[in-house]
Write an enzyme that holds these catalytic residues in place. Structure first.
Site, PDB file in Angstrom:
ATOM      1  N   GLY A  93     -40.171 -41.176  51.279  1.00 46.06           N
ATOM      2  CA  GLY A  93     -39.275 -42.174  49.949  1.00 46.06           C
ATOM      3  C   GLY A  93     -37.695 -42.487  50.901  1.00 46.06           C
ATOM      4  CB  ALA A 142     -41.976 -49.888  43.231  1.00 49.72           C
ATOM      5  CE  LYS A 159     -35.468 -53.989  42.468  1.00 50.99           C
ATOM      6  NZ  LYS A 159     -36.792 -53.554  43.031  1.00 50.99           N
ATOM      7  CB  SER A 203     -26.632 -49.852  48.465  1.00 50.96           C
ATOM      8  OG  SER A 203     -28.598 -49.312  48.268  1.00 50.96           O
ATOM      9  N   GLY A 205     -50.369 -45.967  40.843  1.00 53.40           N
ATOM     10  CA  GLY A 205     -49.251 -47.073  40.438  1.00 53.40           C
ATOM     11  C   GLY A 205     -49.528 -48.486  40.114  1.00 53.40           C
TER      12      GLY A 205
HETATM   13  P1  ATR Z   1     -41.182 -49.795  39.235  1.00 52.59           P
HETATM   14  O1  ATR Z   1     -41.046 -51.313  39.647  1.00 52.59           O
HETATM   15  O2  ATR Z   1     -40.516 -48.887  39.767  1.00 52.59           O
HETATM   16  O3  ATR Z   1     -42.617 -49.846  40.230  1.00 52.59           O
HETATM   17  P2  ATR Z   1     -43.069 -50.458  36.718  1.00 52.59           P
HETATM   18  O4  ATR Z   1     -42.551 -51.252  37.635  1.00 52.59           O
HETATM   19  O5  ATR Z   1     -42.240 -49.956  35.393  1.00 52.59           O
HETATM   20  O6  ATR Z   1     -41.739 -49.503  37.908  1.00 52.59           O
HETATM   21  O7  ATR Z   1     -43.674 -49.454  37.101  1.00 52.59           O
HETATM   22  C1  ATR Z   1     -43.804 -48.392  37.136  1.00 52.59           C
HETATM   23  C2  ATR Z   1     -45.041 -47.790  37.388  1.00 52.59           C
HETATM   24  O8  ATR Z   1     -45.532 -45.859  37.492  1.00 52.59           O
HETATM   25  C3  ATR Z   1     -46.688 -47.396  36.615  1.00 52.59           C
HETATM   26  O9  ATR Z   1     -47.202 -47.801  37.810  1.00 52.59           O
HETATM   27  C4  ATR Z   1     -46.193 -46.694  35.099  1.00 52.59           C
HETATM   28  O10 ATR Z   1     -47.933 -47.058  35.221  1.00 52.59           O
HETATM   29  P3  ATR Z   1     -48.621 -47.202  34.101  1.00 52.59           P
HETATM   30  O11 ATR Z   1     -48.505 -49.061  34.132  1.00 52.59           O
HETATM   31  O12 ATR Z   1     -49.812 -46.746  32.986  1.00 52.59           O
HETATM   32  O13 ATR Z   1     -46.861 -47.401  32.977  1.00 52.59           O
HETATM   33  C5  ATR Z   1     -45.548 -45.447  36.104  1.00 52.59           C
HETATM   34  N1  ATR Z   1     -46.112 -44.332  35.260  1.00 52.59           N
HETATM   35  C6  ATR Z   1     -44.071 -44.152  35.025  1.00 52.59           C
HETATM   36  N2  ATR Z   1     -44.813 -43.221  34.356  1.00 52.59           N
HETATM   37  C7  ATR Z   1     -46.158 -42.817  33.771  1.00 52.59           C
HETATM   38  C8  ATR Z   1     -45.746 -41.275  33.878  1.00 52.59           C
HETATM   39  N3  ATR Z   1     -45.697 -40.448  32.722  1.00 52.59           N
HETATM   40  N4  ATR Z   1     -47.094 -41.481  34.321  1.00 52.59           N
HETATM   41  C9  ATR Z   1     -48.123 -41.887  34.741  1.00 52.59           C
HETATM   42  N5  ATR Z   1     -47.858 -42.892  35.048  1.00 52.59           N
HETATM   43  C10 ATR Z   1     -46.578 -43.420  34.858  1.00 52.59           C
END
Ligand code: ATR
Length: 279
Positions: A243, A132, A66, A17, A128
């Site tokens: 990204g 985000a 956040k 940033s 996801g």
């Molecule tokens: P962010 O704010 O970056 O989106 P978050 O709110 O913690 O972070 O969300 C992480 C996302 O990545 C979720 O959709 C999570 O899936 P789950 O809701 O099933 O936990 C997904 N995610 C993270 N690691 C993962 C993995 N190894 N395999 C599949 N999904 C993953």
């Protein structure tokens, strides 16, 4: 005027940033600085007090603050309130107002290379259902997109997102396996999880065997720039969206809120890519 800007979070030592906002300050020919205000959660109140005292004009907020930042704001934008997350704070005559620029920044970054992609006929798959994904889902609805399905490992979390009822849209919750089977239905596939991020660069959240070659695959992971998912999409002749473009446009939107300057930043996408590659 000398703009005082910055970022709070922990850890933020490797944040891009400061570099991004210095590019913006130079482009806008404005005098200012963008500093990192690092602190663990015990340090947070002291850091915020300091920012108040110096009369900071605006700052970004990242992990893990956040949500907690909301307690320190005078006002919160309605989108940020619905998403219960703030990543940008603006000092308006001494009062702090919180916004979320994730979703709109994402949409701006996508429209730049694909200006005709988002409309009422567009069918989107979001992979996801975390923070985000919420912002992006909301912003895509704002573009009038007709269908946005959500695939997530935890189906409950995807259902929670739908239950927020963020707008008029047709949405289904899918497993990753179902998403793979239905893949040919989508014009845009947005990967919002951390899967594929360094150091696990071989990981890929779904397989793309059934993808159409006119589809766009977008991955919010930017380290590496070319994720395994994007590599696979490219190999199959589909279009890709990186990204780091989202990172840049999120910043553009924050900068606009702080300074009132709406900068053309498309030429910085490649420059940021070089920076990320360490060139
Ligand atoms: P962010 O704010 O970056 O989106 P978050 O709110 O913690 O972070 O969300 C992480 C996302 O990545 C979720 O959709 C999570 O899936 P789950 O809701 O099933 O936990 C997904 N995610 C993270 N690691 C993962 C993995 N190894 N395999 C599949 N999904 C993953």
């Amino acid at each position: 005027m000398m703009y005082k800007l910055g970022l709070i979070g922990h850890p933020i030592g490797h944040s891009l940033s400061p570099w991004i906002h210095q590019q913006f300050l130079d482009l806008a020919e404005l005098d200012g600085e963008y500093k990192l205000y690092e602190g663990d959660r015990y340090a947070l109140p002291g850091v915020l007090k300091h920012l108040k005292e110096i009369g900071i004009d605006g700052f970004n907020v990242t992990v893990p603050y956040k949500q907690v930042i909301v307690d320190y704001l005078d006002e919160i934008d309605s989108d940020a309130e619905i998403l219960s997350a703030v990543n940008t704070v603006v000092n308006i005559d001494g009062k702090w107002k919180g916004y979320s620029t994730d979703g709109e920044g994402y949409v701006r970054s996508l429209i730049e290379p694909y200006p005709n992609l988002l409309n009422r006929e567009t069918s989107v798959l979001v992979l996801g259902a975390g923070g985000a994904a919420r912002g992006i889902y909301r912003a895509l609805i704002g573009q009038g997109v007709d269908t946005i399905d959500i695939a997530n490992r935890s189906q409950d979390k995807a259902k929670d997102l739908l239950s927020l009822r963020l707008g008029e849209v047709k949405s289904r919750v899918l497993s990753y396996q179902q998403a793979e089977e239905h893949l040919a239905e989508y014009d845009l596939i947005v990967q919002t999880t951390s899967v594929g991020m360094k150091p696990n660069v071989e990981d890929q959240v779904i397989q793309l065997d059934n993808i159409r070659n006119d589809a766009v695959v977008s991955d919010i992971v930017y380290q590496p720039i070319m994720t395994q998912l994007l590599r696979d999409a490219s190999k199959r002749g589909a279009n890709i969206h990186h990204g780091h473009a989202m990172l840049l446009y999120q910043g553009q939107l924050a900068f606009e809120k702080w300074t009132g300057k709406n900068l053309a930043v498309a030429h910085l996408v490649d420059k940021l890519e070089n920076k990320l590659r360490g060139e």
